[in-house]
Design an enzyme around this catalytic site. Structure first.
Site, PDB file in Angstrom:
ATOM      1  N   HIS A  85      -1.123  -2.918  11.507  1.00  0.00           N
ATOM      2  CA  HIS A  85      -0.088  -1.546  11.236  1.00  0.00           C
ATOM      3  C   HIS A  85      -0.724  -0.625  10.215  1.00  0.00           C
ATOM      4  CE1 HIS A  85       2.981  -3.967  13.088  1.00  0.00           C
ATOM      5  NE2 HIS A  85       2.879  -4.809  11.907  1.00  0.00           N
ATOM      6  N   HIS A 110      -2.440   0.340   0.509  1.00  0.00           N
ATOM      7  CA  HIS A 110      -2.784   0.271   2.054  1.00  0.00           C
ATOM      8  C   HIS A 110      -2.458   1.903   2.268  1.00  0.00           C
ATOM      9  CE1 HIS A 110       1.742  -0.331   1.876  1.00  0.00           C
ATOM     10  NE2 HIS A 110       1.773   0.854   2.678  1.00  0.00           N
ATOM     11  N   HIS A 112      -1.294   5.278   5.148  1.00  0.00           N
ATOM     12  CA  HIS A 112      -0.629   5.703   6.356  1.00  0.00           C
ATOM     13  C   HIS A 112      -1.272   6.910   6.654  1.00  0.00           C
ATOM     14  CE1 HIS A 112       2.869   2.965   5.728  1.00  0.00           C
ATOM     15  NE2 HIS A 112       2.561   3.182   4.558  1.00  0.00           N
ATOM     16  N   THR A 186       8.576   0.931   3.712  1.00  0.00           N
ATOM     17  CA  THR A 186       8.689   1.835   4.783  1.00  0.00           C
ATOM     18  C   THR A 186       8.348   1.190   6.005  1.00  0.00           C
ATOM     19  OG1 THR A 186       6.506   2.493   4.439  1.00  0.00           O
ATOM     20  CG2 THR A 186       7.999   3.653   3.415  1.00  0.00           C
ATOM     21  N   THR A 187       8.274  -0.235   6.070  1.00  0.00           N
ATOM     22  CA  THR A 187       7.898  -1.092   7.332  1.00  0.00           C
ATOM     23  C   THR A 187       8.880  -2.192   7.130  1.00  0.00           C
ATOM     24  OG1 THR A 187       6.390  -2.503   6.170  1.00  0.00           O
ATOM     25  CG2 THR A 187       5.545  -0.580   7.436  1.00  0.00           C
TER      26      THR A 187
END
Ligand SMILES: *[C@@H]1O[C@H](CO)[C@@H](O)[C@H](O)[C@H]1NC(C)=O
Length: 314
Positions: A85, A110, A112, A186-187
């Protein structure tokens, strides 16, 4: 202008996202269907958000964020993982944050991002503006500490140990100016236990650095004969509902960036042009109306003359 979202969580159980059912950003298991398996995803305090600065409340009591131990994270290697992801970097327990209601340990960071040639990539937006990339030639060398290793973790499930580096350099310079609100992961599982800090200043990387992120990874495992590029891993903005977004800085007292100035100049020019055209057409309409009214008057007076002429006849 890649918006770097560093998620700091006191609840590590929320990180167990990999063990649940399969989810993606688009298609059958896409974000519209996340709540079938993960009911929190339809909650009332979800993230990300499109922050509308006109309804943000300034809270002068919000202190600057103070990263501790980010500059010299010790000798232990970092682990970089392609989890299918995103690319996720685990952070050592020597790193934590002050300037929050509690002291938070840094757990992982992480990213995006979008896809080549497309607008969008950041999860949070400000006044509908999304931040795909910095279009420029100036590389941000701090990000090479991560990007240089992507070739070792091209496929989902792959990991690599990387030398520790100054993580503070990944952050924007101004850590005193940020938005703050209560939201969610948000996941999936979309747990609503995240205290979000969105820095007002963006971290900048070059166009070619962004392309390495957008073009370097797959969301599928190495054994999969149909590799799927890992791109567009951002969730759409969610409703504000009853929440308030706070800012640590007064809105509108900002120094504008060059891009913002260009936008303001063109916006103003366009605005003036619209006002000019509106006035022009209104004036034109008024003139036409007058001319029509004059004709009306002429017509009425002639008809009344005709009437009076008639009435005089008998
Ligand atoms: C977040 O929620 C907690 C608990 O309801 C509340 O005390 C706090 O003020 C909220 N913070 C923000 C930034 O809204």
């Amino acid at each position: 202008m890649l918006l770097t979202l560093i998620l700091l969580q006191g609840f590590s159980h929320a990180l167990a996202a990999n063990h649940g059912s399969h989810w993606t950003y688009k298609g059958l298991h896409g974000q519209a269907h996340w709540s079938d398996d993960y009911p929190d995803c339809r909650g009332q305090a979800q993230s990300p958000m499109d922050i509308q600065t006109k309804s943000v409340q300034h809270n002068p009591a919000l202190p600057p964020i103070e990263p501790q131990g980010y500059r010299s994270p010790g000798d232990g290697a970092f682990t970089l993982l392609n989890n299918g992801h995103t690319v996720e970097m685990s952070l050592p327990p020597s790193m934590f944050l002050r300037g929050l209601p509690q002291t938070y340990a840094a757990v992982q960071l992480h990213f995006h991002w979008g896809s080549r040639g497309q607008v969008g990539g950041s999860e949070h937006q400000v006044n509908g503006e999304t931040f795909p990339a910095e279009v420029g030639n100036v590389a941000n060398p701090a990000y090479d500490n991560i990007l240089d290793w992507l070739k070792n973790i091209q496929y989902a499930g792959q990991k690599v140990s990387i030398p520790p580096f100054d993580v503070h350099e990944l952050l924007p310079r101004q850590l005193g100016h940020y938005f703050r609100y209560n939201g969610s992961l948000t996941t999936p599982p979309c747990s609503q236990n995240v205290l979000w800090t969105i820095f007002r200043q963006r971290a900048r990387i070059s166009a070619s650095q962004l392309e390495r992120l957008q073009g370097g990874l797959y969301s599928t495992k190495v054994a999969n004969s149909l590799p799927v590029p890992l791109v567009d891993n951002y969730r759409a903005p969610q409703l504000l509902n009853q929440r308030v977004v706070f800012s640590s800085f007064p809105m509108g007292s900002s120094a504008y960036s060059a891009g913002e100035i260009v936008a303001i100049v063109f916006g103003t020019l366009f605005g003036c042009l619209s006002i000019f055209l509106t006035i022009h057409f209104v004036v034109k309409r008024i003139r036409m109306k007058r001319i029509r009214e004059q004709k009306d008057v002429v017509f009425k007076s002639s008809s009344s003359r005709a009437v009076s002429g008639n009435s005089q006849r008998p």
